[in-house]
Design an enzyme around this catalytic site. Sequence first.
Site, PDB file in Angstrom:
ATOM      1  N   TYR A  27       0.703  -1.466   0.133  1.00 29.61           N
ATOM      2  CA  TYR A  27       0.070   0.327  -0.219  1.00 29.61           C
ATOM      3  C   TYR A  27       0.807   1.368  -0.227  1.00 29.61           C
ATOM      4  CZ  TYR A  27      -3.932  -3.069   0.792  1.00 29.61           C
ATOM      5  OH  TYR A  27      -4.813  -3.961   0.547  1.00 29.61           O
ATOM      6  N   TYR A  37     -13.132  -7.576   5.450  1.00 28.87           N
ATOM      7  CA  TYR A  37     -11.802  -7.680   4.730  1.00 28.87           C
ATOM      8  C   TYR A  37     -11.590  -9.190   4.552  1.00 28.87           C
ATOM      9  CZ  TYR A  37      -6.843  -7.653   3.071  1.00 28.87           C
ATOM     10  OH  TYR A  37      -6.087  -7.810   2.357  1.00 28.87           O
ATOM     11  N   ASP A  87     -14.327 -16.713   7.708  1.00 22.33           N
ATOM     12  CA  ASP A  87     -12.863 -16.661   7.418  1.00 22.33           C
ATOM     13  C   ASP A  87     -12.242 -16.134   8.782  1.00 22.33           C
ATOM     14  OD1 ASP A  87     -10.431 -15.348   6.896  1.00 22.33           O
ATOM     15  OD2 ASP A  87     -11.300 -13.945   5.619  1.00 22.33           O
ATOM     16  N   LYS A 128      -2.479 -16.815   8.765  1.00 18.80           N
ATOM     17  CA  LYS A 128      -1.852 -15.841   9.737  1.00 18.80           C
ATOM     18  C   LYS A 128      -1.154 -16.554  10.904  1.00 18.80           C
ATOM     19  CE  LYS A 128      -3.365 -11.301   8.567  1.00 18.80           C
ATOM     20  NZ  LYS A 128      -4.830 -11.230   8.034  1.00 18.80           N
TER      21      LYS A 128
HETATM   22  C1  LIG Z   1      -5.005 -10.951   6.216  1.00 18.84           C
HETATM   23  C2  LIG Z   1      -6.536 -11.506   6.014  1.00 18.84           C
HETATM   24  C3  LIG Z   1      -6.578 -12.392   4.785  1.00 18.84           C
HETATM   25  C4  LIG Z   1      -5.623 -12.336   3.952  1.00 18.84           C
HETATM   26  O1  LIG Z   1      -4.647 -13.232   4.141  1.00 18.84           O
HETATM   27  P1  LIG Z   1      -3.192 -13.067   3.267  1.00 18.84           P
HETATM   28  O2  LIG Z   1      -2.052 -14.090   3.862  1.00 18.84           O
HETATM   29  O3  LIG Z   1      -2.940 -11.504   3.592  1.00 18.84           O
HETATM   30  O4  LIG Z   1      -3.479 -13.148   1.885  1.00 18.84           O
HETATM   31  C5  LIG Z   1      -8.053 -12.754   4.590  1.00 18.84           C
HETATM   32  N1  LIG Z   1      -8.874 -12.692   5.441  1.00 18.84           N
HETATM   33  C6  LIG Z   1      -8.640 -11.956   6.679  1.00 18.84           C
HETATM   34  C7  LIG Z   1      -9.876 -11.988   7.810  1.00 18.84           C
HETATM   35  C8  LIG Z   1      -7.563 -11.515   6.807  1.00 18.84           C
HETATM   36  O5  LIG Z   1      -7.187 -10.956   8.116  1.00 18.84           O
END
Ligand SMILES: *Cc1c(COP(=O)(O)O)cnc(C)c1O
Length: 416
Positions: free
Chosen positions: A14, A142, A242, A271
């Site tokens: 970014y 997100y 997610d 993550k």
């Molecule tokens: C960080 C994140 C993603 C994307 O993961 P990357 O490893 O950065 O591609 C997807 N969903 C959520 C909720 C996130 O916090």
Amino acid sequence: MNLATDRANLWHPYASAVKPPPVLDAATADGAWIVLDDGTRLIDGISSWWCAAYGHACPTVVQAIREQAAKLPHVMFAGLTHEPAIRLAERLNLVMPRGLNRYFYADSGSIAVECAMKMAIQYQAATGHPGRRRIAVLKGGYHGDTVGAMSVSDPGGMHRIFRGLLPEQFFADRPSCRFDAPWDEASFAPMESLLEEHAGEIAAVIAEPVFQGANAMWFYHPEYLRKLREACDRHGVLLIFDEIATGFGRTGRTFASDYAGVLPDIMTVGKALTAGSVSLAVAAASDRVAEPIDVFLHGPTFMANPIACAAAAASVELFLSRDWGAETARIERRLKTALAPCRACPNVKDVRVLGAVGVLEVERIPDPETTRKIALETGVWLRPYDRFVYTMPPFITDDAGIDRIAEAMRALADAV
Ligand SMILES: *Cc1c(COP(=O)(O)O)cnc(C)c1O
């Protein structure tokens, strides 16, 4: 370190390539600390984008990477399998919700989200609903930066620029009822009417359960998820959670969806999955989703990379061996006390804390140069953006460290 080369050649996240914002040069990292080239030590107040949940360079994870790199750094996963992939599945079986045990290993969180959406669409096509090809989402969500993941993330600025590239999805207003407020039935109404109107075109709903991260930093009521599960079942729509940001204890439960006791059809994790060491994520599906899908149409070159799998298996073991429940409860208590006075700051609109997440919603954030200065003055690495000054510290951060993070957050909020 030759920072001139960094400025001449490297694109940062970014950021402009030609007018790059200031960067600090990290030389090493251990535990809660990032150590700069000149020896300056900063507490990593955001766990390097929320992944180094147990601190940096966890010895067992580093050791697993080292051993695996020497033995079998990589081999393709089509027609072949390997011990670290299997070991990781066995560890995941110990933490993933029972019933979500068909694991697709993806290179990153965004790719896991792409896989989850493709699974949903293939499932619908295979069960006689080829018209269900779109995804319903919550505003403020997100889910990543790849094209499909962007299309289900909050329709902010990025959607205007990439119109034409992004598939169009259905958006419902974000859950308005706060995590700790009495449940407000009206908060589910936007999603209910969206599903009523468009269910025939919708393959799945995707949501970050309880905690909307990057685009909203918002904790909402778990009852929303129970309503969502019911509504998805009623309308023949799959439910994707997610948990890439929330998984592995961050909000004070193993998964944030545990607050609601709701099981999705597909869940993504990433993550903290590798304790902040290398990139790996998982899209986990139920048997019900997996069975009708004859051939799942995805298979990246580095799928199930053995080094990443070994790192993740060691990380899940670490998660299982820690008293992370006590750690996140302690951090939550400490953050609540230490951030409470920020309510009086003129720039602060709201203060929110859940588990090991602390958020100041502010009118304005300081500029990058001020942020850099405050990092060096306070010894705390934080990255305010949009309207948020927030922390997601490593669980091992001690009380003195949490207090220091809170002071740095206050300094950032006061700096504008
Ligand atoms: C960080 C994140 C993603 C994307 O993961 P990357 O490893 O950065 O591609 C997807 N969903 C959520 C909720 C996130 O916090």
